[in-house]
Design an enzyme around this catalytic site. Sequence first.
Site, short mmCIF file in Angstrom:
data_model
loop_
_atom_site.label_atom_id
_atom_site.label_comp_id
_atom_site.label_asym_id
_atom_site.label_seq_id
_atom_site.Cartn_x
_atom_site.Cartn_y
_atom_site.Cartn_z
N ARG A 12 5.81 -29.04 -31.45
CA ARG A 12 6.67 -28.02 -31.46
C ARG A 12 6.21 -26.61 -31.25
O ARG A 12 7.09 -25.60 -31.05
CB ARG A 12 6.82 -27.90 -33.25
CG ARG A 12 8.23 -26.82 -33.41
CD ARG A 12 9.02 -27.01 -34.75
NE ARG A 12 8.15 -27.85 -35.76
CZ ARG A 12 7.18 -27.24 -36.40
NH1 ARG A 12 6.91 -25.96 -36.31
NH2 ARG A 12 6.77 -27.78 -37.43
N TYR B 132 28.60 -12.52 -23.69
CA TYR B 132 29.01 -14.10 -23.88
C TYR B 132 29.48 -14.23 -25.21
O TYR B 132 28.87 -13.62 -26.28
CB TYR B 132 27.80 -14.91 -23.57
CG TYR B 132 27.72 -16.24 -23.89
CD1 TYR B 132 28.62 -17.13 -22.94
CD2 TYR B 132 27.05 -16.87 -24.88
CE1 TYR B 132 28.70 -18.54 -23.28
CE2 TYR B 132 27.13 -18.35 -25.16
CZ TYR B 132 27.83 -19.10 -24.56
OH TYR B 132 28.24 -20.54 -24.79
N ASP C 57 20.55 -10.37 -20.67
CA ASP C 57 20.88 -11.65 -20.45
C ASP C 57 21.28 -11.76 -18.78
O ASP C 57 22.15 -11.37 -18.34
CB ASP C 57 22.21 -12.18 -21.12
CG ASP C 57 22.72 -13.40 -20.98
OD1 ASP C 57 22.44 -14.24 -19.83
OD2 ASP C 57 23.35 -14.07 -21.88
N LYS D 280 22.57 -23.16 -16.99
CA LYS D 280 23.52 -22.79 -15.96
C LYS D 280 22.65 -22.88 -14.64
O LYS D 280 22.37 -23.85 -14.09
CB LYS D 280 24.12 -21.49 -16.14
CG LYS D 280 24.58 -21.26 -17.62
CD LYS D 280 25.68 -21.95 -17.65
CE LYS D 280 26.06 -22.19 -19.30
NZ LYS D 280 26.07 -20.93 -19.77
C1 LIG Z 1 26.04 -20.22 -21.37
C2 LIG Z 1 25.64 -18.88 -21.45
C3 LIG Z 1 24.94 -18.65 -22.66
C4 LIG Z 1 24.53 -19.61 -23.65
O1 LIG Z 1 23.61 -20.43 -23.21
P1 LIG Z 1 23.69 -22.01 -23.67
O2 LIG Z 1 22.46 -22.47 -22.91
O3 LIG Z 1 24.68 -22.44 -23.80
O4 LIG Z 1 22.98 -21.97 -25.10
C5 LIG Z 1 24.45 -17.37 -22.63
N1 LIG Z 1 24.85 -16.24 -21.75
C6 LIG Z 1 25.53 -16.36 -20.81
C7 LIG Z 1 25.69 -15.37 -19.96
C8 LIG Z 1 26.09 -17.52 -20.50
O5 LIG Z 1 26.56 -18.02 -19.58
#
Ligand SMILES: *Cc1c(COP(=O)(O)O)cnc(C)c1O
Length: 391
Positions: free
Chosen positions: A59, A112, A188, A213
């Site tokens: 962990r 998001y 982000d 992504k």
């Molecule tokens: C999908 C997404 C997230 C969240 O990520 P997960 O891996 O689904 O938890 C955060 N920010 C953006 C811009 C996203 O497209």
Amino acid sequence: MTSPDAPAHGPRPLDPSTVAVTAGRPERTPGSPLNPPVVLSSTYVSQGEPPAGDLLYARMGTETWSPFEEALAALEGASLPSLVFGSGLAAIAAVFAQVPDDGAIVVPQHAYQAALGLADELERRHGVRVVRVDVEDTDAVVAALDDAAGAGRGLLWLESPTNPMLEVADVPALIAAARDRGWLTAVDNTFATPLGQNPLAWGADVVVHSVTKYLAGHSDVVLGAAVTDDPELRAALHGYRTQHGAIAGPSEVWLALRGLRTLALRVERSQATAALLAGRLAGHPAVVQVRHPSLPDDPGHERASRLMRGYGSIVGLRPVGGREGADALVAAVRLWVPATSLGGVESSLERRRRFATESPTVPEDLLRLSVGIEDPEDLWSDLDQALRTLL
Ligand SMILES: *Cc1c(COP(=O)(O)O)cnc(C)c1O
């Protein structure tokens, strides 16, 4: 992508497309594997006080995470290893947790949606002040920072381009304004990818990715990561990850590293196709509005041209016929996949407001298109035939 003023002597810095291939490899010793292995072990042999050895319990850290963590840090230009999390949202939660209960978070109104939901929960349960801003409007964001200045330490949370509205922020200017006021700054960087922009170089304290992504890129894992050059902040985020158990499985991280190797090829292909499709969609009789920063008359075009390498692979599309038209288009495509998520090799689309949690200022008929790596003409002819069913 390398700096034009790289010194004539000394090694020329490697292009990020090369770094994506070479970073996080085992040492080159005869007989050693080319790829790092997946180690499936929850614990490590250890005894003594304090315990000897770097690895104790999975962990806290594993040797399967480290190669990915180093590779992502190298791509974002960080000197400290990044931290992998069980999802993008887990990484976001770790950053939000750095805000004290009397603090404030300034967020783009179209960030998001789950990040916005998490901010709202911090507001409801912990009294954190959350201010939603139009991130395209630099003066309005700076005014929001000043307005919230009375609160405890604030966090400026940025996303650019935003999901799903594709607004482009003046990220360096906003980071500078927030830092001047002693705020923590986070970006982000999921949509732009580390190939598109590197916010740490603009002074951001931390960059977050949904590795799910583009970085992993094959729609087969859910993962996240945080990257920072600040040792104290890294220790706090690491502490959060360990204490809250927001960890990734070793197989998922190995898959993400495998996906990362082809990041440059996938991103180059999909963003070139996205620009091509956006240009054609703009002239289509069944289209009301297209948003992609590559379009010369897009509100984000000037900023994206100045700040980003490439314009990304997400396209916003409003077809004729309103919400029903948008749903009919999703039902009429054959090659494009109707699905949420983005950044995979396959092209997908969805109407964002089908989720009750999506911001009410996102138009009901907005489709978010995630352009993949299929043949551009195949993608166009499928979109075109589906759009023509609306006329
Ligand atoms: C999908 C997404 C997230 C969240 O990520 P997960 O891996 O689904 O938890 C955060 N920010 C953006 C811009 C996203 O497209």
